[in-house]
Design a protein around this motif. Sequence first.
Motif, PDB file in Angstrom:
ATOM      1  N   LEU A 359      40.946  23.566  68.144  1.00 19.25           N
ATOM      2  CA  LEU A 359      41.064  23.677  69.604  1.00 19.25           C
ATOM      3  C   LEU A 359      41.311  22.312  70.236  1.00 19.25           C
ATOM      4  O   LEU A 359      42.061  22.187  71.210  1.00 19.25           O
ATOM      5  CB  LEU A 359      39.784  24.305  70.176  1.00 19.25           C
ATOM      6  N   PHE A 360      40.706  21.258  69.670  1.00 21.81           N
ATOM      7  CA  PHE A 360      40.827  19.926  70.252  1.00 21.81           C
ATOM      8  C   PHE A 360      41.970  19.107  69.651  1.00 21.81           C
ATOM      9  O   PHE A 360      42.460  18.170  70.279  1.00 21.81           O
ATOM     10  CB  PHE A 360      39.501  19.174  70.105  1.00 21.81           C
ATOM     11  N   LEU A 361      42.438  19.456  68.446  1.00 21.33           N
ATOM     12  CA  LEU A 361      43.548  18.711  67.850  1.00 21.33           C
ATOM     13  C   LEU A 361      44.879  19.029  68.519  1.00 21.33           C
ATOM     14  O   LEU A 361      45.732  18.166  68.671  1.00 21.33           O
ATOM     15  CB  LEU A 361      43.633  18.995  66.350  1.00 21.33           C
ATOM     16  N   ARG A 362      45.086  20.295  68.836  1.00 22.76           N
ATOM     17  CA  ARG A 362      46.279  20.772  69.530  1.00 22.76           C
ATOM     18  C   ARG A 362      47.578  20.248  68.908  1.00 22.76           C
ATOM     19  O   ARG A 362      47.793  20.408  67.710  1.00 22.76           O
ATOM     20  CB  ARG A 362      46.184  20.467  71.025  1.00 22.76           C
ATOM     21  N   THR A 371      58.664  16.461  63.217  1.00 21.78           N
ATOM     22  CA  THR A 371      58.801  15.321  64.133  1.00 21.78           C
ATOM     23  C   THR A 371      59.409  15.763  65.454  1.00 21.78           C
ATOM     24  O   THR A 371      59.595  14.947  66.363  1.00 21.78           O
ATOM     25  CB  THR A 371      59.691  14.233  63.497  1.00 21.78           C
ATOM     26  N   ASP A 372      59.727  17.038  65.581  1.00 20.69           N
ATOM     27  CA  ASP A 372      60.349  17.589  66.786  1.00 20.69           C
ATOM     28  C   ASP A 372      59.294  17.738  67.883  1.00 20.69           C
ATOM     29  O   ASP A 372      58.349  18.512  67.753  1.00 20.69           O
ATOM     30  CB  ASP A 372      60.979  18.953  66.456  1.00 20.69           C
ATOM     31  N   SER A 373      59.480  16.998  68.994  1.00 19.42           N
ATOM     32  CA  SER A 373      58.488  17.017  70.083  1.00 19.42           C
ATOM     33  C   SER A 373      58.436  18.378  70.771  1.00 19.42           C
ATOM     34  O   SER A 373      57.375  18.801  71.245  1.00 19.42           O
ATOM     35  CB  SER A 373      58.812  15.930  71.108  1.00 19.42           C
ATOM     36  N   GLU A 374      59.578  19.076  70.806  1.00 16.88           N
ATOM     37  CA  GLU A 374      59.605  20.396  71.448  1.00 16.88           C
ATOM     38  C   GLU A 374      58.785  21.411  70.643  1.00 16.88           C
ATOM     39  O   GLU A 374      58.040  22.219  71.206  1.00 16.88           O
ATOM     40  CB  GLU A 374      61.048  20.884  71.591  1.00 16.88           C
ATOM     41  N   VAL A 375      58.916  21.341  69.324  1.00 17.42           N
ATOM     42  CA  VAL A 375      58.124  22.218  68.462  1.00 17.42           C
ATOM     43  C   VAL A 375      56.644  21.866  68.567  1.00 17.42           C
ATOM     44  O   VAL A 375      55.776  22.743  68.634  1.00 17.42           O
ATOM     45  CB  VAL A 375      58.601  22.116  66.991  1.00 17.42           C
ATOM     46  N   ALA A 376      56.348  20.544  68.604  1.00 16.76           N
ATOM     47  CA  ALA A 376      54.953  20.101  68.727  1.00 16.76           C
ATOM     48  C   ALA A 376      54.328  20.602  70.028  1.00 16.76           C
ATOM     49  O   ALA A 376      53.157  21.013  70.059  1.00 16.76           O
ATOM     50  CB  ALA A 376      54.887  18.577  68.662  1.00 16.76           C
ATOM     51  N   VAL A 379      53.523  24.194  69.591  1.00 18.97           N
ATOM     52  CA  VAL A 379      52.321  24.347  68.772  1.00 18.97           C
ATOM     53  C   VAL A 379      51.075  24.095  69.614  1.00 18.97           C
ATOM     54  O   VAL A 379      50.077  24.815  69.500  1.00 18.97           O
ATOM     55  CB  VAL A 379      52.354  23.391  67.559  1.00 18.97           C
ATOM     56  N   ALA A 380      51.120  23.059  70.463  1.00 17.53           N
ATOM     57  CA  ALA A 380      49.985  22.764  71.341  1.00 17.53           C
ATOM     58  C   ALA A 380      49.693  23.949  72.256  1.00 17.53           C
ATOM     59  O   ALA A 380      48.528  24.264  72.543  1.00 17.53           O
ATOM     60  CB  ALA A 380      50.286  21.518  72.173  1.00 17.53           C
TER      61      ALA A 380
END
Length: 496
Positions: A359-362, A371-376, A379-380
């Motif tokens: 929950l806190f790592l997101r 490395t894709d910021s959009e995918v990250a 995921v968050a």
Amino acid sequence: MHSRLVEMGAEVNENLLHERKKNCLEEEESVGKRVWEESKKMWVVAGPAIFTRFSTFGIVVVSQSFIGHIGSTELAAYALVMTVLVRFANGLLIGMASALETLCGQAYGARKYDMLGVYLQRSWIVLFTTSILLLPVYIFTTPLLEALGQDKTIARVAGTISLWSIGIMFSVSVSFTCQMFLQSQSKNKIIVYLAAASISLHVFLSWLLTVQLKFGLNGALTSTLFAYWIPNLGQLVFIMTKCPDTWKGFSFLAFKDLWSVVKLSLSSGAMLCLEIWYNTVLILLTGNMENAEVSIDALAICLNINGWEMMIALGFFAAAGVRVANELGRGSSKAAKFSILITVLTSFVIGLVLFLVFLFLRERLAYIFTTDSEVAKAVADLSPLLSFSILLNSVQPVLSGVSVGAGWQSIVAYVNIASYYLIGIPVGLLLNNLLHLDVKGIWIGMMFGTFVQTIMLITITLKTDWDKQVELARNRVNKWTLVENEESNTIPSISS
């Protein structure tokens, strides 16, 4: 005189208070001792089961990593075969094999040791027959995938991989039956040693055959087959040489009363398959959305993490099944209920810790995989759902394990149909179509289905007459013992 009586009364009260404190301490010590003893019995099964499932899951991940360096077409074909074809077949076979956990666990608890070897052979017959019936799906994978609209190049490579996967399918029939035979007796160390050797050898062979010797896809799949079969050979040798009480050799009794095993195996297979295919539906539905590539990538990362966590939950699934079956077979309803309580609480505590961590790592989780910021970012956005899924998964599989130990597989199969497919998926589609929540809406709906299933299983467990379950287990064991005793007078065994 009055003062003397007062002194005597005070002395009596002090003695009573001291005795009461002593009783409370003894009771606390007794409860603490019971918790400790039950926890040890539980971890004897759960620990090796968790490690073995991590190892098995790791074989797929290692193979996928090496095949990914061979080519994108090979990787897509491998993912397709493993996600759809092998997942379906393994789910069915593993579910059917769990019937053996009920039979062996209850027989071992009732000290009917001779029956375990016969049950193991009956399960082999049922599972190998099922595997043969599944062969056409593996043989005609390419035309089936092309008929479903898959890319022809991917379908052709998938057809090659599916032929190699026939060996994996048959290995599952041996692997999980042997594991459940040994788990019911708490003989689990050999399973851990073989699993560790298997994954280590797989990494080395995959590197040797694909990187050094350049055998490509065939090299990676050869290593995969070795990784699945080496533990099987070790388990078979161990059973036939180190289990003298429960393995008396091959016997024609294995062909008797097969229909009872078939019915329980089919119920078990349906129960587990319905659960395994639930997440597959989530992936298929996500593929039809806008910006599907990012959604699928983010969902794949979340489900990958969820898959690793599920290996822990499945370890407790095995522990619950073995402990409940053993205690019912032994005739102790109180011990069976206590084992359920300890297993559920232990699994829930671990799930709660993981819930808070994820929950806190997101989005920091995503950068392990991409490395894709959009995918990250996606995921968050899904991390809270992942965390709550992990929390639910810490309870639901344990209760499913309880059902296996008690022999309720057919009941749980109906519960799964109702909660997953009549409630979870429709609610998810409704949230997606009306509120446009996309993958979050489908996932929320499916989580709601899992929540409903968990509540139903808790209700069934709490309302069960466990004394009656002891009687049912005793009747099941005695019935088949009588059949075997009658047949053994006329049917010889074949010594191993």
